[in-house]
Scaffold this motif. Structure first.
Motif, PDB file in Angstrom:
ATOM      1  N   ILE A 281       0.857  -1.179   0.000  1.00 16.48           N
ATOM      2  CA  ILE A 281       0.000   0.000   0.000  1.00 16.48           C
ATOM      3  C   ILE A 281       0.896   1.233   0.000  1.00 16.48           C
ATOM      4  O   ILE A 281       1.910   1.275   0.704  1.00 16.48           O
ATOM      5  CB  ILE A 281      -0.943   0.006   1.211  1.00 16.48           C
ATOM      6  CG1 ILE A 281      -2.035  -1.052   1.007  1.00 16.48           C
ATOM      7  CG2 ILE A 281      -1.562   1.373   1.433  1.00 16.48           C
ATOM      8  CD1 ILE A 281      -3.011  -1.148   2.143  1.00 16.48           C
ATOM      9  N   HIS A 282       0.549   2.233  -0.817  1.00 18.77           N
ATOM     10  CA  HIS A 282       1.358   3.432  -0.956  1.00 18.77           C
ATOM     11  C   HIS A 282       0.707   4.623  -0.244  1.00 18.77           C
ATOM     12  O   HIS A 282      -0.495   4.844  -0.387  1.00 18.77           O
ATOM     13  CB  HIS A 282       1.568   3.776  -2.432  1.00 18.77           C
ATOM     14  CG  HIS A 282       2.376   2.750  -3.174  1.00 18.77           C
ATOM     15  ND1 HIS A 282       1.802   1.694  -3.842  1.00 18.77           N
ATOM     16  CD2 HIS A 282       3.713   2.611  -3.338  1.00 18.77           C
ATOM     17  CE1 HIS A 282       2.750   0.944  -4.390  1.00 18.77           C
ATOM     18  NE2 HIS A 282       3.916   1.495  -4.092  1.00 18.77           N
ATOM     19  N   LEU A 283       1.514   5.353   0.504  1.00 16.53           N
ATOM     20  CA  LEU A 283       1.096   6.598   1.144  1.00 16.53           C
ATOM     21  C   LEU A 283       1.849   7.733   0.452  1.00 16.53           C
ATOM     22  O   LEU A 283       3.078   7.755   0.475  1.00 16.53           O
ATOM     23  CB  LEU A 283       1.411   6.568   2.640  1.00 16.53           C
ATOM     24  CG  LEU A 283       0.823   5.394   3.432  1.00 16.53           C
ATOM     25  CD1 LEU A 283       1.250   5.480   4.900  1.00 16.53           C
ATOM     26  CD2 LEU A 283      -0.693   5.362   3.325  1.00 16.53           C
ATOM     27  N   ARG A 284       1.118   8.663  -0.145  1.00 13.37           N
ATOM     28  CA  ARG A 284       1.740   9.636  -1.043  1.00 13.37           C
ATOM     29  C   ARG A 284       1.736  11.079  -0.536  1.00 13.37           C
ATOM     30  O   ARG A 284       2.375  11.935  -1.120  1.00 13.37           O
ATOM     31  CB  ARG A 284       1.036   9.599  -2.412  1.00 13.37           C
ATOM     32  CG  ARG A 284       1.064   8.222  -3.067  1.00 13.37           C
ATOM     33  CD  ARG A 284       0.368   8.243  -4.427  1.00 13.37           C
ATOM     34  NE  ARG A 284       0.307   6.909  -5.005  1.00 13.37           N
ATOM     35  CZ  ARG A 284       1.298   6.341  -5.684  1.00 13.37           C
ATOM     36  NH1 ARG A 284       2.420   7.004  -5.884  1.00 13.37           N
ATOM     37  NH2 ARG A 284       1.166   5.116  -6.170  1.00 13.37           N
ATOM     38  N   VAL A 285       1.001  11.360   0.524  1.00 15.19           N
ATOM     39  CA  VAL A 285       0.897  12.744   0.999  1.00 15.19           C
ATOM     40  C   VAL A 285       1.914  12.966   2.120  1.00 15.19           C
ATOM     41  O   VAL A 285       1.835  12.319   3.169  1.00 15.19           O
ATOM     42  CB  VAL A 285      -0.523  13.058   1.507  1.00 15.19           C
ATOM     43  CG1 VAL A 285      -0.592  14.506   1.997  1.00 15.19           C
ATOM     44  CG2 VAL A 285      -1.541  12.812   0.402  1.00 15.19           C
ATOM     45  N   PRO A 286       2.897  13.862   1.929  1.00 15.82           N
ATOM     46  CA  PRO A 286       3.939  14.091   2.947  1.00 15.82           C
ATOM     47  C   PRO A 286       3.457  15.008   4.068  1.00 15.82           C
ATOM     48  O   PRO A 286       3.779  16.199   4.129  1.00 15.82           O
ATOM     49  CB  PRO A 286       5.074  14.737   2.136  1.00 15.82           C
ATOM     50  CG  PRO A 286       4.376  15.449   1.025  1.00 15.82           C
ATOM     51  CD  PRO A 286       3.150  14.630   0.695  1.00 15.82           C
ATOM     52  N   PHE A 287       2.673  14.461   4.998  1.00 18.32           N
ATOM     53  CA  PHE A 287       2.045  15.256   6.055  1.00 18.32           C
ATOM     54  C   PHE A 287       3.051  15.956   6.959  1.00 18.32           C
ATOM     55  O   PHE A 287       2.777  17.029   7.468  1.00 18.32           O
ATOM     56  CB  PHE A 287       1.168  14.357   6.947  1.00 18.32           C
ATOM     57  CG  PHE A 287      -0.009  13.751   6.246  1.00 18.32           C
ATOM     58  CD1 PHE A 287      -1.164  14.480   6.037  1.00 18.32           C
ATOM     59  CD2 PHE A 287       0.028  12.443   5.807  1.00 18.32           C
ATOM     60  CE1 PHE A 287      -2.253  13.922   5.401  1.00 18.32           C
ATOM     61  CE2 PHE A 287      -1.060  11.870   5.174  1.00 18.32           C
ATOM     62  CZ  PHE A 287      -2.198  12.617   4.969  1.00 18.32           C
ATOM     63  N   ARG A 288       4.218  15.341   7.206  1.00 14.97           N
ATOM     64  CA  ARG A 288       5.120  15.844   8.245  1.00 14.97           C
ATOM     65  C   ARG A 288       5.647  17.234   7.914  1.00 14.97           C
ATOM     66  O   ARG A 288       5.640  18.136   8.751  1.00 14.97           O
ATOM     67  CB  ARG A 288       6.296  14.885   8.438  1.00 14.97           C
ATOM     68  CG  ARG A 288       7.326  15.422   9.436  1.00 14.97           C
ATOM     69  CD  ARG A 288       8.402  14.406   9.729  1.00 14.97           C
ATOM     70  NE  ARG A 288       9.086  13.981   8.517  1.00 14.97           N
ATOM     71  CZ  ARG A 288       9.533  12.755   8.314  1.00 14.97           C
ATOM     72  NH1 ARG A 288       9.341  11.826   9.222  1.00 14.97           N
ATOM     73  NH2 ARG A 288      10.157  12.437   7.194  1.00 14.97           N
ATOM     74  N   SER A 289       6.143  17.409   6.703  1.00 16.03           N
ATOM     75  CA  SER A 289       6.758  18.675   6.321  1.00 16.03           C
ATOM     76  C   SER A 289       5.736  19.580   5.635  1.00 16.03           C
ATOM     77  O   SER A 289       4.705  19.116   5.135  1.00 16.03           O
ATOM     78  CB  SER A 289       7.936  18.425   5.371  1.00 16.03           C
ATOM     79  OG  SER A 289       8.898  17.583   5.956  1.00 16.03           O
ATOM     80  N   THR A 290       6.052  20.867   5.578  1.00 15.05           N
ATOM     81  CA  THR A 290       5.208  21.765   4.805  1.00 15.05           C
ATOM     82  C   THR A 290       5.337  21.437   3.320  1.00 15.05           C
ATOM     83  O   THR A 290       6.286  20.778   2.886  1.00 15.05           O
ATOM     84  CB  THR A 290       5.622  23.226   5.021  1.00 15.05           C
ATOM     85  OG1 THR A 290       6.947  23.420   4.495  1.00 15.05           O
ATOM     86  CG2 THR A 290       5.588  23.598   6.492  1.00 15.05           C
ATOM     87  N   ARG A 291       4.358  21.926   2.552  1.00 12.83           N
ATOM     88  CA  ARG A 291       4.389  21.668   1.106  1.00 12.83           C
ATOM     89  C   ARG A 291       5.682  22.204   0.486  1.00 12.83           C
ATOM     90  O   ARG A 291       6.314  21.556  -0.342  1.00 12.83           O
ATOM     91  CB  ARG A 291       3.176  22.307   0.433  1.00 12.83           C
ATOM     92  CG  ARG A 291       3.156  22.127  -1.077  1.00 12.83           C
ATOM     93  CD  ARG A 291       1.996  22.836  -1.735  1.00 12.83           C
ATOM     94  NE  ARG A 291       0.735  22.138  -1.477  1.00 12.83           N
ATOM     95  CZ  ARG A 291      -0.206  22.565  -0.661  1.00 12.83           C
ATOM     96  NH1 ARG A 291      -0.029  23.702   0.004  1.00 12.83           N
ATOM     97  NH2 ARG A 291      -1.319  21.883  -0.483  1.00 12.83           N
ATOM     98  N   ARG A 292       6.094  23.393   0.903  1.00  5.69           N
ATOM     99  CA  ARG A 292       7.269  24.007   0.287  1.00  5.69           C
ATOM    100  C   ARG A 292       8.558  23.270   0.626  1.00  5.69           C
ATOM    101  O   ARG A 292       9.455  23.154  -0.214  1.00  5.69           O
ATOM    102  CB  ARG A 292       7.350  25.477   0.698  1.00  5.69           C
ATOM    103  CG  ARG A 292       6.309  26.330  -0.045  1.00  5.69           C
ATOM    104  CD  ARG A 292       6.258  27.735   0.444  1.00  5.69           C
ATOM    105  NE  ARG A 292       5.526  28.594  -0.498  1.00  5.69           N
ATOM    106  CZ  ARG A 292       5.194  29.840  -0.251  1.00  5.69           C
ATOM    107  NH1 ARG A 292       5.510  30.393   0.910  1.00  5.69           N
ATOM    108  NH2 ARG A 292       4.548  30.547  -1.152  1.00  5.69           N
TER     109      ARG A 292
END
Length: 461
Positions: A281-292
């Motif tokens: 299963i793939h998790l693609r949203v990098p929640f930890r860091s800000t988008r930038r």
């Protein structure tokens, strides 16, 4: 906050045990893809592969807590790469969770070997002392040559001919026959040194093989119902053989990894003997860091012909509304080394005045040598470490100094890719603030960052 997919991963049942209490909200199979349904029905292995900061470790932590609460008779092992990761997981999971053993791989091996355990030799120290002239002739760092000797043993290349004819693609240094012959001589002397001591010595690469031999008759053999592994990309094939020897034949293996952060080893799961096809299963949203911060870090991966072409690479999703935009990372061009130190000292003072705890700040250096210059801040609580031991950690603010020397002048594409991968991992340790700094000239390999950072300069003090 967990996504529905992450919640399903945490609450998957152990089919051989009756839970104390069924989940109040069981998964709705109508919402699952055919691939996900297949994974849930097959409990042999589960690989959760995610981009940096996507919540892989959070899922593992919550799953360990859930299983311990729901299945008190199950024996659960949580295994990770090094002591620092173990300490972080203990803080998150709880040190005294009934039925759960939490440790790092080599400490586990020491427990298996007991009286047979001895402190292993550090290969790099031996090379520095006994192979200095050969290192100069080879023109490679001692850390790389140490990893080359370990790679030889991991792949069973113990004879001269086997090593001379081996395919070394992806190792980072291209070695002609002459250089391999030099390494053959070093390898032979090193093995003779280990055998010739009064008490036969071992090094860290020997440890998993010794543990495997002991597990043939050890009471821990096939004793765990569940084994959960964090940062699985750094587990060598021999490590996974130890894991499989500890897991019950009908036990459950749960692994979290991100191949993009594989800064120590680079083996496929097929090479490790673990079937993950159709069970990932793939998790693609990098929640930890800000988008930038995430966009800046991933720009290094996207610009690299080797890293971007990897079949294991996961495409991040930067469009989620749950991602905070944040401020641009800072790339500071310093007039000289003294200016770089003055900038970091001043910025650390600003962060401290703003209420950021010093233990939530890190200075990450590309080499161990660079770590020593920041010892005074380390004594005050700032986390000071090299790229090699930063895995799995996260901080409110991260400084990455000395970038002018991070890339060797004659580095080939594989060595550039290896350093970009390490820098990517270091950058994604930052949650809110990221400061990259250099004096002199910015290496060409870092040019992709320029569109994703705030370029600043700092004058001589």
């Amino acid at each position: 906050t967990l996504t529905r997919e992450q919640d399903r991963l945490i609450r998957e049942r152990l089919t051989r045990f009756d839970p104390k209490q069924l989940p109040l909200l069981p998964p709705d199979d109508d919402d699952l893809s055919s691939e996900t349904v297949g994974i849930i029905e097959n409990h042999e292995v589960r690989l959760v592969r995610g981009v940096a900061g996507s919540g892989k470790t959070l899922v593992l932590v919550r799953r360990a807590q859930y299983l311990a609460a729901q299945y008190p008779d199950a024996r659960i092992l949580v295994l990770t790469f090094n002591k620092r990761l173990t300490a972080d997981l203990e803080r998150r999971i709880g040190r005294d969770l009934a039925g759960v053993m939490l440790t790092n791989f080599h400490k586990l091996c020491a427990h298996i070997l007991k009286d047979g355990w001895q402190s292993p030799l550090v290969t790099a120290d031996w090379l520095t002392k006994y192979a200095a002239s050969e290192l100069t002739a080879l023109g490679m760092p001692v850390a790389f040559l140490a990893s080359e000797l370990e790679w030889r043993r991991e792949n069973g290349l113990t004879t001269d001919d086997a090593y001379l004819n081996a395919n070394r693609d992806g190792r980072g240094y291209r070695l002609d026959t002459k250089k391999r012959a030099i390494i053959n001589g070093i390898f032979a002397r090193y093995e003779q040194y280990k055998r010739g001591r009064e008490k036969e010595s071992t090094d860290w690469a020997d440890v998993p093989f010794l543990a495997l031999d002991r597990l043939d008759t050890h009471p821990q053999r096939h004793s765990y119902d569940v084994i959960l592994i964090d940062e699985g990309q750094d587990f060598a094939p021999s490590w996974m053989r130890v894991v499989k020897a500890l897991l019950k034949p009908d036990g459950q293996l749960f692994i979290c990894d991100d191949p993009t952060q594989s800064i120590v080893r680079d083996y496929t799961w097929r090479a490790k003997g673990v079937p993950v096809s159709g069970r990932t299963i793939h998790l693609r949203v990098p929640f930890r860091s800000t988008r930038r911060i995430s966009e800046a870090a991933h720009s290094l991966i996207e610009a690299d012909p080797i890293l971007s072409a990897s079949g294991d690479r996961i495409e991040p999703n930067f469009t989620s509304y749950e991602l905070h935009s944040g401020v641009l990372p800072s790339l500071i061009a310093c007039a000289d080394a003294a200016a770089e130190r003055a900038f970091i000292d001043a910025k650390l003072g600003d962060l401290q005045s703003a209420g950021v705890p010093l233990d939530q700040i890190a200075i990450l250096c590309y080499s161990k040598r660079g770590v020593y210059g920041w010892a005074a801040w380390g004594e005050q609580g700032v986390h000071i470490t090299s790229f090699d031991v930063m895995k799995g950690l996260e901080f409110a603010a991260v400084f990455i100094p000395h970038l002018e020397d991070a890339f060797e002048p004659d580095a080939d594409a594989e060595r550039i890719a290896a350093m970009r991968r390490k820098l990517f991992t270091a950058m994604t340790r930052a949650r809110s603030r990221l400061y990259l700094s250099y004096s002199g000239t910015l290496p060409d390999a870092l040019a992709p960052l320029l569109d994703y950072v705030a370029n600043e300069s700092y004058p001589a003090p």
